[in-house]
Motif scaffolding. Structure first.
Motif, short mmCIF file in Angstrom:
data_model
loop_
_atom_site.label_atom_id
_atom_site.label_comp_id
_atom_site.label_asym_id
_atom_site.label_seq_id
_atom_site.Cartn_x
_atom_site.Cartn_y
_atom_site.Cartn_z
N PRO A 198 6.24 93.88 51.93
CA PRO A 198 5.70 93.36 50.68
C PRO A 198 4.99 94.11 49.80
O PRO A 198 4.77 94.11 48.37
CB PRO A 198 5.15 91.84 50.83
N GLU A 199 4.28 95.05 50.25
CA GLU A 199 3.36 95.75 49.74
C GLU A 199 3.93 97.04 48.77
O GLU A 199 3.33 97.40 47.79
CB GLU A 199 2.28 96.81 50.59
N GLY A 259 3.89 95.12 45.28
CA GLY A 259 2.73 94.50 44.82
C GLY A 259 2.38 94.45 43.41
O GLY A 259 1.54 93.71 42.79
N ASN A 260 2.86 95.33 42.56
CA ASN A 260 2.34 95.49 41.17
C ASN A 260 3.41 94.78 40.40
O ASN A 260 3.38 94.72 39.16
CB ASN A 260 2.69 97.11 40.86
#
Length: 467
Positions: free
Chosen positions: A148-149, A152-153
């Motif tokens: 999921p990182e 993240g934006n």
């Protein structure tokens, strides 16, 4: 391409060492550098069992085991690996039999090298497609992203966006281009960056907006130039393709690319090589291409403004980003995020009820999508002296700056249909009135106006110029 392309190596098996060396060198010259060779056919199966390969090319006639003997064993034990059979003779009967046994292709050593290279590339693409299909089936019922990182934006609670993220995780590590479509302001560059982050590529993410650039600027910016290539070129300069080495080259507004520049980009995609201005020596490219557009490329193809072969090259993978009006659940978290941005920008605290504002804005069409929502919140914050962000303030901004009716955000039509007087207008008059209304509703934003009436931005621009 990088020397480690493809990600899993290709296995070449032939008892002629000279041919193995020659073919491996040819593959490397075309950017396919991850190649393993073996001259003993008896070791083939154990090699396949001990290491992952993306394709295997075997000679038809070899000591110990022939190609025809090995094909069914490979197909049974490693069904996802494409099998290329290579023969010194053009034997139709043998070719047909090999294909029946499970071979992917049959090629003759004496054929043009480009034919051999094309067969290998097709085998790599087939292997990647099979891997993607397997991965998609495995992820179909998964609720969580593996990484999921990488996303993240991108602020979203939308299920369709989540499906796009899952698809990105599947296709990110392939070398094939990605085409991202969607209206202006939906966050296509953020999605492109997520593709790069998920790819594991070691190079940079390099972006270029094509809109408004002429052919010479595009060529110089992308491919660079040699010293003396043109007046003023006092030094050689690398282009963005070189800067994106082993990374990702993001080309935004690809629909604005001229026909001349389209031809040059097609060569880059097909051959993975390019010519700097002033040079007759081709350079290899290891950049992965991600392109984006808000235009309908199918329509541009029909009117001859976009090459069909380039379109199919670009859409190795297709990602369509839905507009904000189809992602209403994202409005509240986006408002919260943009309020936090406003607090940093204006160095003050704001009080706001994000769900209430989101409910109020739920019927607003957002022709400018997320970028427009960001501007609305920042515009409100800039005039908010008391620090209280409420629906009344947003309503006043939309009424005065965006020229929308504050109650419904829509101009009602009598009986939900267009009416005419005794004299019918001409098509030219109707077209002019429709475009004028679209420009009024979007505060003269030509891209948004084009989306409202279903034409290209170029058509709106032409109308405005000739008005």
């Amino acid at each position: 391409m990088p020397n480690n392309y493809p990600r899993q190596p290709i296995l070449l098996v032939d008892d002629e060492d000279s041919w193995l060396v020659s073919f491996k060198t040819t593959l490397r010259s075309k950017g396919i550098g991850n190649v393993v060779t073996e001259n003993d056919s008896s070791k083939l199966l154990s090699l396949l069992d001990s290491q992952q390969f993306c394709a295997v090319a075997i000679d038809l006639m070899m000591p110990n085991f022939s190609g025809e003997e090995l094909i069914p064993q490979i197909a049974a034990r490693h069904p996802n690996i494409p099998i290329l059979v290579i023969s010194g003779l053009n034997q139709v009967k043998s070719a047909v039999n090999c294909m029946r046994l499970g071979a992917f292709d049959f090629i003759v050593k004496t054929e043009e090298r480009d034919t051999l290279i094309a067969a290998v590339r097709h085998a790599i693409e087939l292997f990647e497609l099979r891997q993607e299909n397997t991965s998609l089936r495995e992820r179909f019922f998964k609720k969580e992203l593996d990484h999921p990182e990488y996303f993240g934006n991108i602020i979203t609670e939308n299920k369709e966006m989540r499906s796009i993220f899952q698809y990105i995780e599947v296709i990110a590590e392939t070398f094939r281009p990605v085409l991202i479509t969607g209206e202006s302001g939906v966050g296509k560059e953020l999605v492109a960056r997520a593709v790069h982050n998920a790819s594991g590529r070691t190079g940079e993410f390099v972006a270029l907006n094509i809109a408004g650039l002429d052919d010479n600027v595009v060529a110089d910016t992308l491919f660079g130039h040699t010293k003396g290539a043109y007046t003023g070129a006092t030094n050689a300069r690398f282009g963005l393709v070189e800067k994106a080495k082993n990374g990702t080259l993001f080309l935004d507004e690809i629909g604005d690319l001229s026909s001349t520049s389209q031809t040059k980009l097609l060569r880059l995609l097909q051959e993975h090589e390019y010519l700097p201005l002033g040079s007759d020596m081709a350079k290899r490219s290891s950049a992965r291409i991600v392109a984006a557009t808000h235009q309908n490329l199918n329509e541009l193809q029909e009117c001859g403004q976009f090459r069909r072969d380039l379109f199919y090259r670009l859409r190795g993978h297709l990602l369509h980003i839905p507009p904000l009006r189809e992602r209403r659940e994202d409005i509240a978290p986006l408002i919260t995020h943009f309020l936090q941005e406003a607090e940093i920008s204006f160095e003050k605290k704001f009080s706001a009820n994000a769900p209430e504002l989101a409910d109020y804005l739920s019927q607003y069409p957002f022709p400018g999508n997320i970028r427009e929502l960001q501007n609305i919140i920042l515009d409100c914050a800039g005039t908010c002296t008391d620090g209280i962000m409420d629906t009344a303030r947003v309503q006043r901004l939309l009424t005065h700056s965006y020229d929308y009716q504050p109650e419904s955000f829509e101009t009602p039509l009598p009986d939900a249909s267009v009416t005419f007087g005794a004299t019918l207008p001409t098509l030219k008059e109707v077209r002019a009135a429709l475009i004028d209304e679209a420009l009024t509703r979007t505060n003269n934003n030509q891209s948004s106006a084009a989306q409202l009436v279903g034409v290209t931005r170029q058509a709106i621009s032409k109308y405005v110029r000739e008005k």
